[in-house]
Design a protein around this motif. Structure first.
Motif, PDB file in Angstrom:
ATOM      1  N   SER A   1       6.166  13.021  -4.128  1.00 20.08           N
ATOM      2  CA  SER A   1       7.631  12.978  -4.277  1.00 20.08           C
ATOM      3  C   SER A   1       8.269  11.856  -3.467  1.00 20.08           C
ATOM      4  N   GLU A   2       7.473  10.968  -2.889  1.00 15.32           N
ATOM      5  CA  GLU A   2       8.008   9.952  -1.981  1.00 15.32           C
ATOM      6  C   GLU A   2       8.374   8.646  -2.669  1.00 15.32           C
ATOM      7  N   GLY A   3       8.214   8.570  -3.977  1.00 16.05           N
ATOM      8  CA  GLY A   3       8.671   7.391  -4.705  1.00 16.05           C
ATOM      9  C   GLY A   3       7.648   6.295  -4.887  1.00 16.05           C
ATOM     10  N   TYR A   4       6.411   6.550  -4.484  1.00 11.17           N
ATOM     11  CA  TYR A   4       5.357   5.563  -4.689  1.00 11.17           C
ATOM     12  C   TYR A   4       4.702   5.766  -6.054  1.00 11.17           C
ATOM     13  N   ASN A   5       3.889   4.809  -6.451  1.00  9.92           N
ATOM     14  CA  ASN A   5       3.048   4.984  -7.630  1.00  9.92           C
ATOM     15  C   ASN A   5       1.798   5.731  -7.167  1.00  9.92           C
ATOM     16  N   THR A   6       1.837   7.053  -7.254  1.00  6.97           N
ATOM     17  CA  THR A   6       0.789   7.895  -6.687  1.00  6.97           C
ATOM     18  C   THR A   6      -0.150   8.388  -7.784  1.00  6.97           C
ATOM     19  N   VAL A   7      -1.417   8.016  -7.655  1.00  9.63           N
ATOM     20  CA  VAL A   7      -2.455   8.485  -8.567  1.00  9.63           C
ATOM     21  C   VAL A   7      -3.029   9.812  -8.066  1.00  9.63           C
ATOM     22  N   ASP A   8      -3.227   9.905  -6.784  1.00  5.03           N
ATOM     23  CA  ASP A   8      -3.661  11.123  -6.117  1.00  5.03           C
ATOM     24  C   ASP A   8      -3.096  11.067  -4.704  1.00  5.03           C
ATOM     25  N   TRP A   9      -3.168  12.149  -3.972  1.00  5.48           N
ATOM     26  CA  TRP A   9      -2.512  12.214  -2.670  1.00  5.48           C
ATOM     27  C   TRP A   9      -2.958  11.094  -1.724  1.00  5.48           C
TER      28      TRP A   9
END
Length: 216
Positions: A201-209
Motif C-alpha cells: 500500500s506504499e505506492g511502489y511497483n510491488t511484485v511481492d513484499w
C-alpha cells in the motif's frame, strides 16, 4: 599449514578502508589521501607494451571525461618502471592517436599490488592481474573486480557501475541487473513483519513484499 606468499597473504575487503599508499607515478607522487572528496578507480594491468593492456588504457582514456564528470579520478598501476610507463604512454599517443591523461603508478617493489591483492601466484608471481578497485570519497573500498590475464575489461561497465553506486548512495536504493540511468530502482525490502504487511500500500511497483521498484 601452507604459508601464503607475502603478495597474496591479505586481500582488501568491500566497505572497509582501502589500503593506504604513497607511490611514484608518471604525474609525480600520489597518495590515497590526495583523492579524499573524490571517487577513485585504481586499476592494475600485467605489463606495459602488451596488446590487451593497450586496448584497456585507450578505453579508460576515451571515458576519462565521463568519469571526471562523476567526480571520479583514474589511476593505473603495473609492476613496471616509470620510464617504461612514460615510453608506453608516448607510444600509444604516437601509434594509436590516444593520449593517456591519468597517472600510472610505478610499483616495481609490488608494495601497492601486494596491499591490494593484485598479484595472484596462480597467474603470475611477477605481474599484477587485471584488478579494478572503486574507492569512494571517504576512502572506503566499494567495489573490486578481477579479470584474467587473457581478457580485457569493459570500461563501459565501470562507467555504469559508478553511476549505479552514486545513485544508490544519493537515493538510498539498490539497482537491478544491467541498470542504466532513467530506469526504475529497487526499494530496500521491509525489515519487520508489520512493515511487510503494509508494503503493497506504499505506492511502489510491488511484485511481492520483498521486491518493490520505483522511479527516481
Amino acid at each position: 599449514m601452507t604459508e601464503l606468499p607475502a603478495t597474496a597473504a591479505s586481500m582488501p575487503r568491500i566497505n572497509e578502508p582501502a589500503p593506504d599508499f604513497t607511490a611514484k607515478t608518471t604525474h609525480g607522487e600520489r597518495k590515497l589521501s590526495d583523492y579524499r572528496g573524490q571517487w577513485l578507480i585504481l586499476f592494475s594491468h600485467p605489463a606495459d607494451f602488451t596488446p590487451v593492456c593497450t586496448t584497456e588504457f585507450m578505453g579508460f582514456a576515451r571515458h576519462a571525461d565521463e568519469f571526471k564528470a562523476m567526480n571520479t579520478e583514474l589511476l593505473g598501476l603495473s609492476i613496471d618502471s616509470n620510464y617504461a610507463h612514460i615510453a608506453w604512454v608516448r607510444s600509444i599517443k604516437e601509434k594509436f592517436g590516444v593520449e593517456i591523461p591519468f597517472p600510472i603508478i610505478e610499483d616495481i617493489s609490488m608494495t601497492v599490488a601486494g596491499a591490494y591483492g593484485m598479484v595472484h601466484p596462480g597467474a603470475s608471481d611477477t605481474q599484477a592481474v587485471r584488478a579494478t578497485f572503486i574507492i569512494d570519497p571517504d576512502g572506503m573500498l566499494r567495489a573490486m573486480v578481477y579479470y584474467p590475464m587473457s581478457n580485457g575489461r569493459s570500461i563501459a561497465e565501470f562507467v555504469r557501475l559508478m553511476k549505479a553506486l552514486q545513485t544508490s548512495d544519493t537515493n538510498k536504493v539498490a539497482t537491478p541487473e544491467g541498470w542504466q540511468p532513467g530506469q526504475d530502482v529497487i526499494v530496500p525490502p521491509p525489515q519487520t513483519a508489520p512493515a511487510a504487511e503494509t508494503r503493497a500500500s506504499e505506492g511502489y511497483n510491488t511484485v511481492d513484499w520483498y521486491f518493490s521498484t520505483r522511479k527516481l
